[in-house]
Design a protein around this motif. Structure first.
Motif, PDB file in Angstrom:
ATOM      1  N   MET A 120       0.836  -1.200   0.000  1.00  0.00           N
ATOM      2  CA  MET A 120       0.000   0.000   0.000  1.00  0.00           C
ATOM      3  C   MET A 120       0.875   1.256   0.000  1.00  0.00           C
ATOM      4  N   LEU A 121       1.958   1.198   0.743  1.00  0.00           N
ATOM      5  CA  LEU A 121       2.889   2.325   0.781  1.00  0.00           C
ATOM      6  C   LEU A 121       3.500   2.558  -0.598  1.00  0.00           C
ATOM      7  N   VAL A 122       3.883   1.478  -1.273  1.00  0.00           N
ATOM      8  CA  VAL A 122       4.461   1.599  -2.617  1.00  0.00           C
ATOM      9  C   VAL A 122       3.441   2.184  -3.592  1.00  0.00           C
ATOM     10  N   TYR A 123       2.188   1.731  -3.503  1.00  0.00           N
ATOM     11  CA  TYR A 123       1.137   2.288  -4.374  1.00  0.00           C
ATOM     12  C   TYR A 123       0.918   3.760  -4.081  1.00  0.00           C
ATOM     13  N   GLY A 124       0.903   4.125  -2.797  1.00  0.00           N
ATOM     14  CA  GLY A 124       0.703   5.520  -2.437  1.00  0.00           C
ATOM     15  C   GLY A 124       1.792   6.413  -2.997  1.00  0.00           C
ATOM     16  N   ILE A 125       3.036   5.925  -2.953  1.00  0.00           N
ATOM     17  CA  ILE A 125       4.153   6.691  -3.504  1.00  0.00           C
ATOM     18  C   ILE A 125       4.023   6.803  -5.022  1.00  0.00           C
ATOM     19  N   SER A 126       3.634   5.715  -5.673  1.00  0.00           N
ATOM     20  CA  SER A 126       3.546   5.697  -7.137  1.00  0.00           C
ATOM     21  C   SER A 126       2.393   6.545  -7.656  1.00  0.00           C
ATOM     22  N   SER A 127       1.314   6.624  -6.892  1.00  0.00           N
ATOM     23  CA  SER A 127       0.107   7.295  -7.381  1.00  0.00           C
ATOM     24  C   SER A 127      -0.120   8.673  -6.779  1.00  0.00           C
ATOM     25  N   GLY A 128       0.600   9.001  -5.704  1.00  0.00           N
ATOM     26  CA  GLY A 128       0.364  10.265  -5.024  1.00  0.00           C
ATOM     27  C   GLY A 128      -0.889  10.261  -4.174  1.00  0.00           C
ATOM     28  N   THR A 129      -1.401   9.079  -3.857  1.00  0.00           N
ATOM     29  CA  THR A 129      -2.609   8.944  -3.034  1.00  0.00           C
ATOM     30  C   THR A 129      -2.240   9.012  -1.554  1.00  0.00           C
ATOM     31  N   SER A 130      -3.181   9.478  -0.741  1.00  0.00           N
ATOM     32  CA  SER A 130      -2.954   9.578   0.694  1.00  0.00           C
ATOM     33  C   SER A 130      -2.615   8.216   1.282  1.00  0.00           C
ATOM     34  N   ILE A 131      -1.464   8.106   1.908  1.00  0.00           N
ATOM     35  CA  ILE A 131      -1.039   6.835   2.496  1.00  0.00           C
ATOM     36  C   ILE A 131      -1.879   6.505   3.720  1.00  0.00           C
ATOM     37  N   GLY A 132      -2.254   7.511   4.491  1.00  0.00           N
ATOM     38  CA  GLY A 132      -3.129   7.270   5.631  1.00  0.00           C
ATOM     39  C   GLY A 132      -4.456   6.674   5.203  1.00  0.00           C
ATOM     40  N   ALA A 133      -5.052   7.211   4.130  1.00  0.00           N
ATOM     41  CA  ALA A 133      -6.311   6.669   3.621  1.00  0.00           C
ATOM     42  C   ALA A 133      -6.131   5.246   3.099  1.00  0.00           C
ATOM     43  N   LEU A 134      -5.006   4.977   2.448  1.00  0.00           N
ATOM     44  CA  LEU A 134      -4.744   3.624   1.939  1.00  0.00           C
ATOM     45  C   LEU A 134      -4.582   2.630   3.080  1.00  0.00           C
ATOM     46  N   PHE A 135      -3.895   3.030   4.146  1.00  0.00           N
ATOM     47  CA  PHE A 135      -3.744   2.150   5.304  1.00  0.00           C
ATOM     48  C   PHE A 135      -5.114   1.774   5.871  1.00  0.00           C
ATOM     49  N   LEU A 136      -5.984   2.781   6.021  1.00  0.00           N
ATOM     50  CA  LEU A 136      -7.320   2.516   6.564  1.00  0.00           C
ATOM     51  C   LEU A 136      -8.148   1.663   5.610  1.00  0.00           C
ATOM     52  N   ALA A 137      -8.037   1.928   4.309  1.00  0.00           N
ATOM     53  CA  ALA A 137      -8.806   1.163   3.323  1.00  0.00           C
ATOM     54  C   ALA A 137      -8.357  -0.293   3.273  1.00  0.00           C
ATOM     55  N   GLY A 138      -7.070  -0.543   3.511  1.00  0.00           N
ATOM     56  CA  GLY A 138      -6.573  -1.916   3.475  1.00  0.00           C
ATOM     57  C   GLY A 138      -6.893  -2.711   4.723  1.00  0.00           C
ATOM     58  N   LEU A 139      -7.266  -2.014   5.801  1.00  0.00           N
ATOM     59  CA  LEU A 139      -7.542  -2.714   7.054  1.00  0.00           C
ATOM     60  C   LEU A 139      -8.717  -3.675   6.941  1.00  0.00           C
ATOM     61  N   MET A 140      -9.818  -3.216   6.332  1.00  0.00           N
ATOM     62  CA  MET A 140     -11.018  -4.047   6.251  1.00  0.00           C
ATOM     63  C   MET A 140     -10.813  -5.291   5.378  1.00  0.00           C
ATOM     64  N   PRO A 141     -10.206  -5.192   4.183  1.00  0.00           N
ATOM     65  CA  PRO A 141      -9.918  -6.422   3.435  1.00  0.00           C
ATOM     66  C   PRO A 141      -9.008  -7.378   4.186  1.00  0.00           C
ATOM     67  N   GLY A 142      -8.007  -6.844   4.909  1.00  0.00           N
ATOM     68  CA  GLY A 142      -7.122  -7.716   5.676  1.00  0.00           C
ATOM     69  C   GLY A 142      -7.858  -8.461   6.764  1.00  0.00           C
ATOM     70  N   VAL A 143      -8.728  -7.758   7.486  1.00  0.00           N
ATOM     71  CA  VAL A 143      -9.525  -8.407   8.529  1.00  0.00           C
ATOM     72  C   VAL A 143     -10.492  -9.405   7.911  1.00  0.00           C
ATOM     73  N   ALA A 144     -11.096  -9.031   6.774  1.00  0.00           N
ATOM     74  CA  ALA A 144     -12.048  -9.926   6.113  1.00  0.00           C
ATOM     75  C   ALA A 144     -11.376 -11.218   5.653  1.00  0.00           C
ATOM     76  N   VAL A 145     -10.154 -11.120   5.139  1.00  0.00           N
ATOM     77  CA  VAL A 145      -9.408 -12.321   4.748  1.00  0.00           C
ATOM     78  C   VAL A 145      -9.185 -13.209   5.970  1.00  0.00           C
ATOM     79  N   GLY A 146      -8.780 -12.604   7.097  1.00  0.00           N
ATOM     80  CA  GLY A 146      -8.558 -13.385   8.309  1.00  0.00           C
ATOM     81  C   GLY A 146      -9.830 -14.062   8.793  1.00  0.00           C
ATOM     82  N   LEU A 147     -10.942 -13.339   8.821  1.00  0.00           N
ATOM     83  CA  LEU A 147     -12.199 -13.923   9.281  1.00  0.00           C
ATOM     84  C   LEU A 147     -12.668 -15.033   8.351  1.00  0.00           C
ATOM     85  N   SER A 148     -12.469 -14.852   7.048  1.00  0.00           N
ATOM     86  CA  SER A 148     -12.862 -15.905   6.098  1.00  0.00           C
ATOM     87  C   SER A 148     -12.029 -17.164   6.310  1.00  0.00           C
ATOM     88  N   MET A 149     -10.738 -16.991   6.676  1.00  0.00           N
ATOM     89  CA  MET A 149      -9.905 -18.154   6.982  1.00  0.00           C
ATOM     90  C   MET A 149     -10.403 -18.885   8.226  1.00  0.00           C
TER      91      MET A 149
END
Length: 428
Positions: free
Chosen positions: A154-183
């Motif tokens: 996410m950090l690499v994407y934020g650097i490449s795209s100029g997107t807010s890294i804080g927003a990317l961190f928060l956006a990635g949290l839910m998919p990460g938790v969802a993957v864990g719960l699905s497991m």
């Protein structure tokens, strides 16, 4: 441009590292076409690294190495065992929870497999799990690492795209938790007929168990505070991503030294390891900037965007095409390199179709990291084979149900933007 693609594919087939593939193929293209002097090569390489936020990458890598060296891994496993280890099949669930906790420290899937595999795979086998299944759980659950902050991809994407890294961190949290719960749900189904050794009887009274749990939580909390400090500082505007990475290193050092589990003599080894890993990423970033400059000069991103728009005016058809592309590219390219290559090409098209850049970051990163679990070049797959002492064929077969569930979760977050965007919109 066909020559550039030819050199790129040819060097990949020869097994040349991706950083050198990018640099050599682009340099040869410049020489053969004469569109720019060779003096532009070092200038563009330097320009690719002349970004302040890039300094955060080695510090984030170093902070994860420090926390691992401080033996926080075993403490996280112990805490996860207190939560779910008492039930049948609990050790498989402990494996998943440990990966979710550990992902919040390192932000990398490969570190997860390498650190947790030697601890949990033998323990699971001893309790009656098949070794290939135990390894598959370890490898599949490691995918939480690149999604849960601090996520290096996410950090690499934020650097490449100029997107807010804080927003990317928060956006990635839910998919990460969802993957864990699905497991967790999938494990519950898969272990139902396994001849597992029953958990031992609990001899302690509830008061003693409560005290033991509180003590375990107190120790694990020191590790679990790492992502809270990083994300909270960035989202709250207290520190920049680069400053938060330095803060993470200082926090990891204080925790490790105060617990006397981090030995000062190990620091040099950790610094060297973090430097080597960071240098690999930096080489990719520099070479990809050179390639991106050539692509921009040749107007390739605009051509790709126009090509998609000419192919279809439906944003969901475009999304389906991108998903297929990402799943295929993830089979062959290293995640960070693929993100740096594809972001300047696909993001303009995604913006033309009205996709939020934060949501597209989740689509891009999630789609590419699935390739960590699949042949022919899945890094987590090969590390799992080494740690678990199983063949690629055995592990690939055991991973199939996990990969199917992960792809299903991925499709939900790809086609439902609010599933990942609600948290950054709420807090930022």
């Amino acid at each position: 441009m066909i020559g550039l693609v030819g050199w790129f594919v040819g060097l990949l087939i020869l097994g040349v590292p991706i950083a050198f593939v990018l640099g050599i193929a682009t340099t040869i293209y410049l020489v053969t076409t004469g569109i720019a002097p060779l003096s532009a090569v070092p200038q563009r390489l330097f320009a690719g690294l002349d970004q302040f936020v890039l300094m955060s990458i080695p510090f984030f890598i170093m902070s994860g190495a420090l926390m691992n060296e401080a033996q926080l891994t075993s403490r996280l496993v112990q805490f996860a065992n207190h939560l779910v280890g008492r039930w049948r099949g609990g050790l498989a669930q402990v494996n998943v929870l440990s990966s979710m906790f550990f992902g919040g420290i390192t932000g990398a899937a490969t570190a997860d497999v390498a650190a947790l595999g030697p601890i949990l795979i033998p323990a699971m086998e001893k309790q009656g799990y098949r070794r290939d299944f135990a390894t598959a759980v370890t490898v599949a659950s490691s995918l939480c690492g690149p999604l849960i902050p601090p996520s290096i991809p996410m950090l690499v994407y934020g650097i490449s795209s100029g997107t807010s890294i804080g927003a990317l961190f928060l956006a990635g949290l839910m998919p990460g938790v969802a993957v864990g719960l699905s497991m967790l749900v999938l494990n519950r189904y898969l272990v139902r007929n396994m001849p597992l050794e029953a958990p031992g009887p609990v001899s302690l009274g509830w008061i003693a168990r409560s005290r033991d749990f509180v003590a375990s939580f107190r120790v694990a909390l020191l590790a679990l505070m790492m992502p809270v400090i990083i994300v909270g500082g960035v989202v709250g505007g207290i520190v920049t991503p680069t400053e938060s990475s330095v803060l993470a290193v200082l926090y990891a050092m204080v925790v490790g030294l105060s617990m006397r589990t981090l030995k000062p003599r190990a620091m040099w080894t950790l610094i060297v390891g973090a430097a080597i890993t960071s240098a690999t990423i930096m080489l990719i970033v520099a070479a990809a900037n050179l390639l991106g400059w050539v692509l921009a000069f040749e107007r390739i991103p605009q051509a790709v965007a126009d090509g998609f728009l000419a192919l279809t005016d439906n944003r969901w058809v475009f999304l389906c095409l991108v998903i297929v592309l990402l799943l295929i590219v993830g089979l062959f390219l290293e995640t960070s390199g693929a993100i740096i290559i594809l972001t300047p090409v696909l993001l303009p098209a995604a913006l033309a179709y009205g996709f939020d850049p934060v949501h597209f970051g989740v689509i891009l990163v999630f789609g590419l990291v699935i390739g960590l679990l699949t042949p022919p070049v899945g890094l987590c797959l090969f590390i799992g084979c080494s740690v678990g002492n199983v063949t690629i064929e055995q592990l690939t077969k055991a991973l199939m149900p996990f990969v199917a569930v992960i792809v299903a979760v991925y499709l939900v977050f790809a086609f439902v933007p609010s599933a990942s965007l609600w948290l950054p919109r709420l807090l930022m």
